[in-house]
Enzyme design. Structure first.
Site, mmCIF file in Angstrom:
data_model
loop_
_atom_site.group_PDB
_atom_site.id
_atom_site.type_symbol
_atom_site.label_atom_id
_atom_site.label_comp_id
_atom_site.label_asym_id
_atom_site.label_seq_id
_atom_site.Cartn_x
_atom_site.Cartn_y
_atom_site.Cartn_z
ATOM 1 N N LYS A 232 0.853 -1.188 0.000
ATOM 2 C CA LYS A 232 0.000 0.000 0.000
ATOM 3 C C LYS A 232 0.885 1.232 0.000
ATOM 4 C CE LYS A 232 -4.482 0.362 2.145
ATOM 5 N NZ LYS A 232 -5.131 0.415 3.452
HETATM 6 C C1 E4P Z 1 -8.359 0.695 3.706
HETATM 7 O O1 E4P Z 1 -7.647 0.469 2.772
HETATM 8 C C2 E4P Z 1 -8.335 1.989 4.424
HETATM 9 O O2 E4P Z 1 -7.112 2.176 5.052
HETATM 10 C C3 E4P Z 1 -9.470 2.060 5.403
HETATM 11 O O3 E4P Z 1 -10.645 1.558 4.772
HETATM 12 C C4 E4P Z 1 -9.689 3.450 5.961
HETATM 13 O O4 E4P Z 1 -10.884 3.475 6.708
HETATM 14 P P1 E4P Z 1 -11.248 4.674 7.709
HETATM 15 O O5 E4P Z 1 -11.457 5.909 6.897
HETATM 16 O O6 E4P Z 1 -12.519 4.227 8.367
HETATM 17 O O7 E4P Z 1 -10.095 4.808 8.649
#
Ligand code: E4P
Length: 214
Positions: free
Chosen positions: A83
């Protein structure tokens, strides 16, 4: 639309994996920090539970550091997807990693232009954040829909992961918008499963059965 779980909690991953509904996992630094455990150990454990893409995020902001972290994380297991945040350095790192055959998921996507840049740099996945856009008064789902439409129109095969999902309606909206994947927190899986009429129905079936066997 495929379903991933958005957590670094081993019990949550094991539970939802047993339901047979997930084929991948996404984590981020906040989710890992919540577990208070060694990052690489957690990742190794997850790869032993789910046989599918497992996203692990880099912390460096410079592309050289991102590459170093990415290579180390990718060496843990072939299913690890790196990521990378949506920045100039992030795009540079994605381009190099894609040439090396290391899969990437460009995260913190909030506009179709960001998604287009990430895809053209060679990202395998892009993660538009629905909930965080909703939080500031924009309708996040329209960003997901626009990205899917643009990718379809131009034959771009980068997968769109609907992320930052906060409730079951987000899941339905993501499916209708054509997201390839939704990454869903544990509590939302539980909400998706439940319906009061299901509980009432089970109760009635059991009561009727007991009547027969009195
Ligand atoms: C996933 O890839 C993201 O990091 C995650 O869905 C972020 O979610 P949030 O906005 O609820 O922290």
């Amino acid at each position: 639309m495929k379903l991933f779980i958005d957590t670094a909690n081993i019990d949550e991953i094991k539970e939802i994996n047993q339901w047979g509904v997930i084929c991948g996992v996404t984590t981020n630094p906040s989710l890992i920090a919540k577990e208070g455990r060694d990052f690489k150990e957690v990742l190794k454990e997850i790869t032993g539970i789910v046989d599918g893409p497992i996203s692990a995020e880099v912390i460096s902001l410079k592309w050289e550091g991102m590459l170093e972290e990415a290579r180390a994380l990718a060496s843990i297991h072939p299913n690890i997807v790196i990521k990378i945040p949506m920045t100039k350095d992030g795009l540079k790192a994605v381009k190099i990693l894609s040439k090396e055959g290391i899969k990437t998921n460009v995260t913190l996507i909030f506009s179709p232009n960001q998604a287009l840049l990430a895809a053209r740099a060679g990202a395998d996945y892009v993660s538009p954040f629905i909930g965080r856009l909703d939080d500031i008064g924009n309708e996040g789902i329209y960003v997901v829909k626009d990205i899917v439409d643009i990718f379809t129109l131009h034959g771009i095969n980068t997968n769109v992961i609907a992320a930052s999902i906060r409730h079951p309606v987000h899941v339905i909206e993501a499916a209708k918008a054509g997201a390839h994947i939704a990454t869903i927190p544990y509590n939302v899986f539980v909400q998706m499963l439940s319906h009061p009429l299901t509980d009432i129905g089970i109760d009635k079936f059991l009561k009727d059965w007991e009547e027969l066997n009195k």
